[in-house]
Design a protein around this motif. Sequence first.
Motif, PDB file in Angstrom:
ATOM      1  N   ASP A  52     153.299  -9.182  -2.189  1.00 49.96           N
ATOM      2  CA  ASP A  52     153.113  -8.897  -0.773  1.00 49.96           C
ATOM      3  C   ASP A  52     152.806 -10.212  -0.049  1.00 49.96           C
ATOM      4  N   CYS A  53     153.720 -10.798   0.681  1.00 49.28           N
ATOM      5  CA  CYS A  53     155.022 -10.252   0.995  1.00 49.28           C
ATOM      6  C   CYS A  53     156.062 -11.367   1.018  1.00 49.28           C
ATOM      7  N   ILE A  54     157.304 -10.963   0.920  1.00 51.52           N
ATOM      8  CA  ILE A  54     158.426 -11.908   0.927  1.00 51.52           C
ATOM      9  C   ILE A  54     158.491 -12.662   2.251  1.00 51.52           C
ATOM     10  N   THR A  55     158.251 -12.007   3.356  1.00 50.19           N
ATOM     11  CA  THR A  55     158.359 -12.647   4.668  1.00 50.19           C
ATOM     12  C   THR A  55     157.399 -13.823   4.794  1.00 50.19           C
ATOM     13  N   LEU A  56     156.149 -13.626   4.390  1.00 50.40           N
ATOM     14  CA  LEU A  56     155.175 -14.717   4.490  1.00 50.40           C
ATOM     15  C   LEU A  56     155.493 -15.828   3.499  1.00 50.40           C
ATOM     16  N   TRP A  57     155.970 -15.467   2.304  1.00 47.18           N
ATOM     17  CA  TRP A  57     156.378 -16.454   1.309  1.00 47.18           C
ATOM     18  C   TRP A  57     157.555 -17.278   1.833  1.00 47.18           C
ATOM     19  N   LEU A  58     158.555 -16.602   2.398  1.00 49.11           N
ATOM     20  CA  LEU A  58     159.729 -17.286   2.929  1.00 49.11           C
ATOM     21  C   LEU A  58     159.345 -18.180   4.104  1.00 49.11           C
ATOM     22  N   ASN A  59     158.396 -17.732   4.904  1.00 52.42           N
ATOM     23  CA  ASN A  59     157.875 -18.530   6.016  1.00 52.42           C
ATOM     24  C   ASN A  59     157.287 -19.844   5.490  1.00 52.42           C
ATOM     25  N   ASN A  60     156.548 -19.783   4.389  1.00 50.67           N
ATOM     26  CA  ASN A  60     155.975 -20.993   3.796  1.00 50.67           C
ATOM     27  C   ASN A  60     157.075 -21.956   3.374  1.00 50.67           C
ATOM     28  N   LEU A  61     158.101 -21.449   2.711  1.00 55.22           N
ATOM     29  CA  LEU A  61     159.224 -22.304   2.297  1.00 55.22           C
ATOM     30  C   LEU A  61     159.933 -22.904   3.503  1.00 55.22           C
ATOM     31  N   PHE A  62     160.231 -22.062   4.482  1.00 53.73           N
ATOM     32  CA  PHE A  62     160.972 -22.474   5.670  1.00 53.73           C
ATOM     33  C   PHE A  62     160.272 -23.616   6.408  1.00 53.73           C
ATOM     34  N   PHE A  63     158.986 -23.478   6.658  1.00 46.72           N
ATOM     35  CA  PHE A  63     158.282 -24.520   7.401  1.00 46.72           C
ATOM     36  C   PHE A  63     158.010 -25.750   6.547  1.00 46.72           C
ATOM     37  N   ASP A  64     157.756 -25.569   5.255  1.00 48.41           N
ATOM     38  CA  ASP A  64     157.567 -26.725   4.377  1.00 48.41           C
ATOM     39  C   ASP A  64     158.869 -27.501   4.176  1.00 48.41           C
ATOM     40  N   ASN A  65     160.000 -26.841   4.404  1.00 48.42           N
ATOM     41  CA  ASN A  65     161.307 -27.498   4.314  1.00 48.42           C
ATOM     42  C   ASN A  65     161.803 -27.985   5.672  1.00 48.42           C
ATOM     43  N   GLY A  66     160.899 -28.143   6.614  1.00 47.46           N
ATOM     44  CA  GLY A  66     161.275 -28.662   7.932  1.00 47.46           C
ATOM     45  C   GLY A  66     162.216 -27.739   8.676  1.00 47.46           C
ATOM     46  N   GLU A  67     162.057 -26.434   8.486  1.00 45.74           N
ATOM     47  CA  GLU A  67     162.867 -25.403   9.137  1.00 45.74           C
ATOM     48  C   GLU A  67     164.341 -25.483   8.737  1.00 45.74           C
ATOM     49  N   ASP A  68     164.586 -25.983   7.530  1.00 47.84           N
ATOM     50  CA  ASP A  68     165.946 -26.060   6.990  1.00 47.84           C
ATOM     51  C   ASP A  68     166.254 -24.730   6.305  1.00 47.84           C
ATOM     52  N   ASP A  69     167.035 -23.882   6.982  1.00 54.00           N
ATOM     53  CA  ASP A  69     167.284 -22.549   6.467  1.00 54.00           C
ATOM     54  C   ASP A  69     168.155 -22.554   5.210  1.00 54.00           C
ATOM     55  N   LYS A  70     169.103 -23.459   5.108  1.00 52.45           N
ATOM     56  CA  LYS A  70     169.963 -23.507   3.917  1.00 52.45           C
ATOM     57  C   LYS A  70     169.171 -23.934   2.678  1.00 52.45           C
ATOM     58  N   LYS A  71     168.354 -24.963   2.835  1.00 55.47           N
ATOM     59  CA  LYS A  71     167.515 -25.424   1.719  1.00 55.47           C
ATOM     60  C   LYS A  71     166.528 -24.325   1.323  1.00 55.47           C
ATOM     61  N   SER A  72     165.962 -23.654   2.311  1.00 59.12           N
ATOM     62  CA  SER A  72     164.996 -22.584   2.044  1.00 59.12           C
ATOM     63  C   SER A  72     165.646 -21.420   1.315  1.00 59.12           C
ATOM     64  N   MET A  73     166.863 -21.049   1.701  1.00 63.84           N
ATOM     65  CA  MET A  73     167.567 -19.954   1.024  1.00 63.84           C
ATOM     66  C   MET A  73     167.863 -20.337  -0.419  1.00 63.84           C
ATOM     67  N   PHE A  74     168.281 -21.566  -0.635  1.00 67.67           N
ATOM     68  CA  PHE A  74     168.565 -22.027  -1.996  1.00 67.67           C
ATOM     69  C   PHE A  74     167.304 -21.970  -2.852  1.00 67.67           C
ATOM     70  N   GLU A  75     166.210 -22.543  -2.343  1.00 67.53           N
ATOM     71  CA  GLU A  75     164.956 -22.550  -3.100  1.00 67.53           C
ATOM     72  C   GLU A  75     164.440 -21.138  -3.347  1.00 67.53           C
TER      73      GLU A  75
END
Length: 170
Positions: free
Chosen positions: A78-101
Amino acid sequence: MIHLITGGQRSGKSLFAEEQALSQSDHPLYLATSRIWDENHRERIEIHKKRRGNQWTTIEEEKYLSQHDFSGKLVLLDCITLWLNNLFFDNGEDDKKSMFEASQELEKLFSQECDWIIVTNELGLGGHPENKMAMRFNDLQGSINQYIANKADRVTLIISGIPLDIKNTK
């Protein structure tokens, strides 16, 4: 077994997921992914913690979920959204890199011999974001939800606290 539970914000997803976990295990594991952004968010997290009893083991992990061994456990993520948010912002809002990771991390996670109950938000139900960054994150969230739903044995949509099974292969 993977059970994905999705729905809008404050729809009752977490409570339903907790009930499901307790119906399947006397000692489920709670994998919490949220960072604490402000006092209001801290209070919401505390409400979640108080609601869970002693039978829960909690692991707090913001990004590297697969570094933990969940073998033989029932895990509520609980939950994927907050986890994905962490990846997204730690990756400088790079959505492609975040999706890959995210997809690589989930592949490692799902290769473990355990059962999953996964909570996520269906952001597309909330309208069209007004800025490009929020729109990119919504698209990313939708893509990762589809990725997990494709792998899931069961998918439940929660609407106003009411669960609707939309996929059940078991």
